[in-house]
Design an enzyme around this catalytic site. Structure first.
Site, mmCIF file in Angstrom:
data_model
loop_
_atom_site.group_PDB
_atom_site.id
_atom_site.type_symbol
_atom_site.label_atom_id
_atom_site.label_comp_id
_atom_site.label_asym_id
_atom_site.label_seq_id
_atom_site.Cartn_x
_atom_site.Cartn_y
_atom_site.Cartn_z
ATOM 1 N N ARG A 1 12.347 -58.348 -3.610
ATOM 2 C CA ARG A 1 12.232 -58.782 -3.127
ATOM 3 C C ARG A 1 10.672 -59.715 -3.349
ATOM 4 O O ARG A 1 11.070 -61.669 -3.019
ATOM 5 C CB ARG A 1 11.112 -57.919 -2.093
ATOM 6 C CG ARG A 1 10.660 -58.407 -0.901
ATOM 7 C CD ARG A 1 9.825 -57.601 0.283
ATOM 8 N NE ARG A 1 8.517 -57.613 -0.140
ATOM 9 C CZ ARG A 1 7.756 -56.372 0.606
ATOM 10 N NH1 ARG A 1 8.194 -55.987 1.540
ATOM 11 N NH2 ARG A 1 6.306 -55.834 0.160
ATOM 12 N N TYR B 1 3.949 -63.245 -2.605
ATOM 13 C CA TYR B 1 2.896 -61.880 -3.262
ATOM 14 C C TYR B 1 3.713 -61.046 -3.293
ATOM 15 O O TYR B 1 5.130 -60.877 -2.313
ATOM 16 C CB TYR B 1 1.728 -62.511 -2.530
ATOM 17 C CG TYR B 1 1.274 -60.860 -1.824
ATOM 18 C CD1 TYR B 1 1.691 -62.390 -0.036
ATOM 19 C CD2 TYR B 1 1.085 -60.215 -1.179
ATOM 20 C CE1 TYR B 1 1.895 -61.812 1.024
ATOM 21 C CE2 TYR B 1 0.763 -59.468 0.013
ATOM 22 C CZ TYR B 1 0.704 -60.378 1.063
ATOM 23 O OH TYR B 1 1.352 -59.602 2.500
ATOM 24 N N ARG C 1 -3.334 -82.925 -5.759
ATOM 25 C CA ARG C 1 -3.198 -82.513 -4.643
ATOM 26 C C ARG C 1 -2.045 -83.211 -3.416
ATOM 27 O O ARG C 1 -2.750 -84.544 -3.206
ATOM 28 C CB ARG C 1 -4.797 -82.635 -3.733
ATOM 29 C CG ARG C 1 -3.788 -82.020 -2.270
ATOM 30 C CD ARG C 1 -5.300 -81.777 -1.129
ATOM 31 N NE ARG C 1 -4.378 -81.120 -0.045
ATOM 32 C CZ ARG C 1 -4.209 -81.568 1.106
ATOM 33 N NH1 ARG C 1 -3.963 -82.509 0.830
ATOM 34 N NH2 ARG C 1 -3.916 -80.817 2.231
ATOM 35 N N LEU D 1 9.374 -59.485 7.708
ATOM 36 C CA LEU D 1 9.653 -58.928 6.100
ATOM 37 C C LEU D 1 10.175 -58.079 6.484
ATOM 38 O O LEU D 1 9.973 -56.889 7.005
ATOM 39 C CB LEU D 1 8.148 -58.630 5.791
ATOM 40 C CG LEU D 1 7.562 -58.695 3.587
ATOM 41 C CD1 LEU D 1 7.819 -59.733 3.655
ATOM 42 C CD2 LEU D 1 6.727 -58.079 3.894
ATOM 43 N N LYS E 1 7.307 -62.973 1.488
ATOM 44 C CA LYS E 1 6.600 -62.651 1.575
ATOM 45 C C LYS E 1 5.524 -63.657 1.288
ATOM 46 O O LYS E 1 4.615 -63.887 -0.358
ATOM 47 C CB LYS E 1 6.243 -61.275 0.934
ATOM 48 C CG LYS E 1 4.713 -60.549 0.712
ATOM 49 C CD LYS E 1 5.125 -58.832 0.569
ATOM 50 C CE LYS E 1 4.625 -58.506 0.536
ATOM 51 N NZ LYS E 1 3.707 -57.612 1.890
ATOM 52 N N GLU F 1 7.022 -56.974 14.228
ATOM 53 C CA GLU F 1 6.958 -56.273 13.423
ATOM 54 C C GLU F 1 5.161 -56.064 13.214
ATOM 55 O O GLU F 1 4.329 -56.813 14.655
ATOM 56 C CB GLU F 1 7.185 -56.427 11.660
ATOM 57 C CG GLU F 1 6.666 -57.646 11.069
ATOM 58 C CD GLU F 1 7.107 -57.757 10.151
ATOM 59 O OE1 GLU F 1 6.935 -57.224 9.068
ATOM 60 O OE2 GLU F 1 7.097 -59.379 9.765
ATOM 61 N N HIS G 1 1.775 -83.536 -1.317
ATOM 62 C CA HIS G 1 2.818 -82.430 -0.186
ATOM 63 C C HIS G 1 3.847 -81.900 -0.930
ATOM 64 O O HIS G 1 4.055 -80.900 -1.274
ATOM 65 C CB HIS G 1 2.526 -82.288 0.872
ATOM 66 C CG HIS G 1 1.650 -82.494 1.502
ATOM 67 N ND1 HIS G 1 0.658 -83.009 1.841
ATOM 68 C CD2 HIS G 1 1.116 -81.804 3.009
ATOM 69 C CE1 HIS G 1 -0.194 -82.707 2.309
ATOM 70 N NE2 HIS G 1 -0.312 -81.886 3.348
#
Ligand SMILES: Cc1ncc(COP(=O)(O)O)c(C=O)c1O
Length: 288
Positions: free
Chosen positions: A55, A36, A102, A206, A149, A182, A104
Site C-alpha cells: 500500500r 504515510y 516553495r 482507503l 494514504k 468509511e 507548487h
C-alpha cells in the site's frame, strides 16, 4: 499528556522522537505533499508487513514520489524496533517529496524525506472491544483519491473532532446521497440478515489492511461476505456494525448517532470475527 516511549529514524539517523527536526521548507509541512503508513507490532514483529509495504508503494507511485528505497526503509524500521526493544508497538512511516523552495510544481532535484518512528502501543480500545463503542455520522468532505494514504487529513481531523465532542470513538462519513464511505481512520463492516457486508474498494476509500485480511478470514470461518452499499437511511435495517483498523483491530459499534445498532449489544458475527482475528494473530506468532 504522557507520551508513549518512542524511537525515531529520520533519513537513516536514529534519534529520540522529541529530537526530530524537519525543515519548514519540507513539502510535507507546506503542502501535505506526503504519504504515510501505520503498522501494528505484536511481540516485536510487524503484522501484515507485505500488505502495508504494497500500500505504501501504491501511495508513493500514485503521487509520483520516486527514488525511495523501500527495502532500506524496511531495514531501518526493523533496526528501530530492535534498538528500542519494542514488543507491543505501532510503527508510523511518513515520506514527503522533500525540501525545496516553495513552488507548487514538483521540485526538479529534491530528495524525499524518510521519517519513521516506533512507539509503545497503548491500547485505548480494550473496554470498547468488549462492550462496543458509539459513532456519529459526518459529511465526507475529503478529496476523490482516498485510496492514497496521504497526510492531508484535515477533513478526517474535523470529523474525528465532531465525534470526540459527541463522546464517540469515530465518525462514519457519508456522501451527499447518504452513502456511507468509511470512518475517519477505520474501515467499517455491517451485518444484514446474517450476511457480512462492506463497501468495495474504490478511489473514495482507503483499502484498509485489516479489512483486506478480514474478508477471506470471515469466509474461512463460515461467515458469508458480500460487497455492498449502506446508506444512512438504511442503518436501522442493520443488525451489527463494526470498525476495523490496525490499532483498533475489530471494534464493535453499538450506537450510531445515538440510535442502537440492532439490539444495541455486540452481535454474534462481530464476536466470531474478533475471535478469529486474534486467533490468526496468535497463530502467526506461533502461539496458536
Ligand atoms: C481513512 C482510513 N480508512 C481505513 C483505515 C484502516 O486501515 P488499516 O486497516 O490499514 O489500519 C484507516 C487507517 O488509518 C484510515 O485512515
Amino acid at each position: 499528556m504522557n507520551m508513549p516511549r518512542a524511537l525515531a529514524n529520520l533519513n537513516g539517523v536514529t534519534m529520540p522522537l522529541e529530537e526530530v527536526k524537519v525543515s519548514a521548507l519540507d513539502r510535507g509541512f507546506l503542502f501535505g505533499d506526503a504519504v504515510y503508513e501505520v503498522l501494528r507490532v505484536y511481540r516485536g514483529r510487524p503484522w501484515l508487513l507485505d500488505e502495508h509495504w504494497q500500500r505504501l508503494a501504491h501511495s508513493l507511485e500514485a503521487i509520483r514520489i520516486r527514488g525511495v528505497d523501500l527495502n532500506r526503509l524496511k531495514e531501518r524500521m526493523f533496526a528501530t524496533i530492535t534498538a528500542g526493544h519494542f514488543q507491543e508497538a505501532l510503527v508510523y512511516l511518513h515520506i514527503t517529496r522533500g525540501v525545496a523552495p516553495r513552488k507548487h510544481a514538483f521540485p526538479p532535484d529534491a530528495t524525499p524525506t524518510e521519517f519513521l518512528f516506533v512507539q509503545d502501543f497503548v491500547d485505548g480500545y480494550a473496554q470498547m472491544r468488549q462492550h462496543g463503542g458509539q459513532v456519529v455520522t459526518q459529511p465526507d468532505q475529503r478529496w476523490k483519491r482516498c485510496d492514497i494514504k496521504s497526510t492531508n487529513l484535515l477533513a478526517n481531523v474535523l470529523a474525528t473532532q465532531a465525534a470526540a465532542e459527541a463522546d464517540c470513538v469515530e465518525a462514519l462519513l457519508y456522501q451527499p446521497d447518504g452513502t456511507l464511505t468509511e470512518a475517519t481512520h477505520s474501515s467499517f463492516f455491517w451485518v444484514r440478515e446474517g450476511v457480512l457486508l462492506a463497501t468495495p474498494n474504490n478511489p473514495g476509500i482507503l483499502p484498509g489492511i485489516t479489512r483486506g485480511f478480514l474478508v477471506p478470514l470471515a469466509q474461512k470461518v463460515g461467515v458469508r461476505f458480500e460487497d455492498g452499499t449502506l446508506r444512512r437511511a438504511d442503518l436501522a435495517k442493520v443488525s451489527e456494525l463494526f470498525l476495523t483498523g490496525t490499532g483498533a483491530e475489530v471494534l464493535p459499534v453499538v450506537r450510531v448517532d445515538g440510535r442502537p445498532v440492532g439490539d444495541g449489544r455486540v452481535g454474534p458475527v462481530t464476536r466470531k470475527l474478533q475471535e478469529a482475528y486474534m486467533a490468526a494473530v496468535r497463530a502467526w506468532l506461533g502461539e496458536g
